[in-house]
Design an enzyme around this catalytic site. Structure first.
Site, short mmCIF file in Angstrom:
data_model
loop_
_atom_site.label_atom_id
_atom_site.label_comp_id
_atom_site.label_asym_id
_atom_site.label_seq_id
_atom_site.Cartn_x
_atom_site.Cartn_y
_atom_site.Cartn_z
N MET A 22 72.77 52.80 -3.27
CA MET A 22 73.16 52.98 -1.87
C MET A 22 74.43 52.22 -1.52
O MET A 22 75.29 52.72 -0.79
CB MET A 22 72.02 52.53 -0.97
CG MET A 22 72.29 52.64 0.52
SD MET A 22 70.85 52.15 1.49
CE MET A 22 71.55 52.13 3.13
N LYS A 40 76.97 43.83 2.96
CA LYS A 40 76.54 45.04 2.27
C LYS A 40 77.39 46.21 2.74
O LYS A 40 77.46 46.51 3.94
CB LYS A 40 75.06 45.32 2.56
CG LYS A 40 74.45 46.45 1.75
CD LYS A 40 72.95 46.53 2.01
CE LYS A 40 72.30 47.59 1.14
NZ LYS A 40 70.83 47.64 1.34
N ASP A 132 59.50 50.83 0.26
CA ASP A 132 60.20 50.71 -1.03
C ASP A 132 60.04 49.32 -1.59
O ASP A 132 60.98 48.72 -2.12
CB ASP A 132 61.67 51.06 -0.86
CG ASP A 132 62.36 51.30 -2.21
OD1 ASP A 132 61.65 51.62 -3.19
OD2 ASP A 132 63.59 51.16 -2.30
#
Length: 449
Positions: A22, A40, A132
């Protein structure tokens, strides 16, 4: 992005920390506060990825917990792509640790699992499910100046807020997450997912930490079939010395039937606390599901000591003195031979000193011996006395005859020398009497002529 680039006019990139499907994570410096942070960024432009990144910002911002990574800020690059500013962590992921050590000792696995459960419980409290959870998304953070590791749950990019009606387009029939750690209902694409899907994932992580392998090996379609319909192994089938209660906790997390699975991460946290090392918490025994939150029975209280007990020293500090087989306990009429016997597990106090009254063993009564000396009645003597009372007494023997108490008569024909010496004067007197008697008789006869 390159080293030295600035984001938002205040964050200068220092080095790249890692990359995933991602996005990529950089270490950066806030040029005003001089704080080092983690940023990020997306790896490629995508509406779906932008949506996930912003969802992660909203969800992480709504969860305040020590075991969840902190979210500081958000912004956009010059190209208009969003980025997240997060807490900079120091250490390694749980996946890195398992690659180095393969499996963990039970106290460490219990501690990490407990802290993961705490993070999940904090998320579930605000209606968020992670979806997740896996070792790669668990970071073992070493705080500067801190003692020990702090578990941080990362990557809420595919998390779902159950209070918000939103959908997420995926490539596997509506399933979201990593197949090896996904619950059966998540693989099936169920729309009514709840906190129990994270409990299943935590069970898989616990299984892997303890055994060094996942409960469902393989990949692709074969893996999905095993998760949905295959046999669910127990940790004890692989690890011989697993504590039975710990084995039960993992098995309860991996119940395929959601109705039988542990319902919340908060319960898992309390169960795992029992298996954390002594430096992290108490080792209270926790059993199976039906007694998961029960505590051990309290220890039996010592027998109550009467208020009028006058002991020269604390009785509990001494071991009982050896008791002779027979004691003259009948010497004192004050001894109670009808006292009830206490359980044999009661502690036995020592024999008291002169002038000191103590408790008789196997009883709760005060007894007194001759001259104020406390007596210890032998248990066997008391039991023998009770046995005699329980059976009819035998008829008394006849009184002893006179001959039984008379002195024995010497039947020997020869008297001892000492007795012979005592009888000599008597014999002389008898002879003299006989001579005198004879003379007297002679005189009388002479006169009669």
């Amino acid at each position: 992005m390159n080293i030295g680039d600035r984001l938002g006019g205040k964050y200068r990139l220092l080095r790249q920390l890692g990359a995933g499907a991602m996005g990529v994570v950089w270490e950066a410096l806030h040029e005003i506060t001089q704080r080092r942070v983690a940023i990020k960024l997306l790896t490629r432009p995508s509406e779906d990825l932008r949506h996930r990144l912003l969802r992660e910002a909203r969800i992480c911002g709504s969860i305040t917990h020590r075991n969840v990574i902190e979210m500081y800020d958000t912004g956009e690059t010059h190209e208009g792509e969003p980025y997240l500013v997060m807490q900079l962590l120091s250490g390694e992921t749980l996946a890195d640790l398992l690659r180095r050590k393969r499996r963990l000792e039970q106290p460490l696995a219990a501690q990490i699992g407990r802290d993961i459960a705490r993070a999940l419980a904090a998320a579930h409290a605000v209606h968020v499910i992670h979806r997740d959870l896996k070792p790669a998304n668990v970071f073992l953070h070493q705080e500067p100046g801190g003692d020990g590791l702090v578990v941080k749950v990362l990557d809420f990019g595919v998390a779902k807020n159950l209070a918000v009606n939103e959908s997420l387009v995926t490539a596997v029939g509506g399933a979201v997450g990593s197949p090896a750690y996904m619950s059966p209902e998540a693989i099936k694409g169920a729309r009514d997912l709840d906190a129990r899907t994270d409990v299943w994932s935590l069970g898989v992580v616990l299984f892997e930490m303890l055994t060094g392998t996942r409960p469902f090996p393989g990949g692709g379609q074969e893996l999905l079939i095993r998760v949905v319909t295959g046999n669910i192994p127990r940790v004890s089938e692989i690890l011989r010395h697993i504590q039975p209660g710990f084995d039960d906790v993992v098995a309860m997390c991996l119940e395929r039937d959601r109705a039988k699975r542990i319902a919340s991460a908060a319960v898992v946290e309390r169960l795992l606390q029992a298996y954390v090392g002594p430096e992290e918490g108490s080792r209270v025994h926790v059993g199976l599901a039906e007694r998961a939150l029960s505590l051990p029975a309290p220890a039996a209280a010592p027998p109550e000591v009467p208020a009028n007990l006058e002991a020269t020293e604390p009785l509990a500090r001494h071991a009982p003195a050896p008791i002779p087989t027979m004691l003259p306990w009948t010497a004192s009429p004050a001894v109670d031979t009808t006292m009830p016997l206490a359980p044999s597990s009661a502690p036995k106090p020592p024999v008291g000193k002169t002038g000191t009254a103590i408790l008789a063993p196997e009883s709760g009564k005060r007894i007194t011996g001759p001259r104020g000396t406390a007596l210890m009645i032998d248990t066997r003597a008391v039991l023998a006395q009770q046995a005699l009372r329980a059976t009819p007494p035998p008829s008394p023997p006849p009184p002893p005859s006179v001959q039984h108490v008379e002195r024995p008569v010497v039947r020997s024909s020869q008297a001892p020398a000492s007795q012979t010496r005592k009888r000599l004067p008597l014999l002389g007197l008898a002879v003299s009497a006989l001579v005198a008697f004879g003379i007297g008789v002679g005189v009388i006869l002479g006169l009669a002529r």
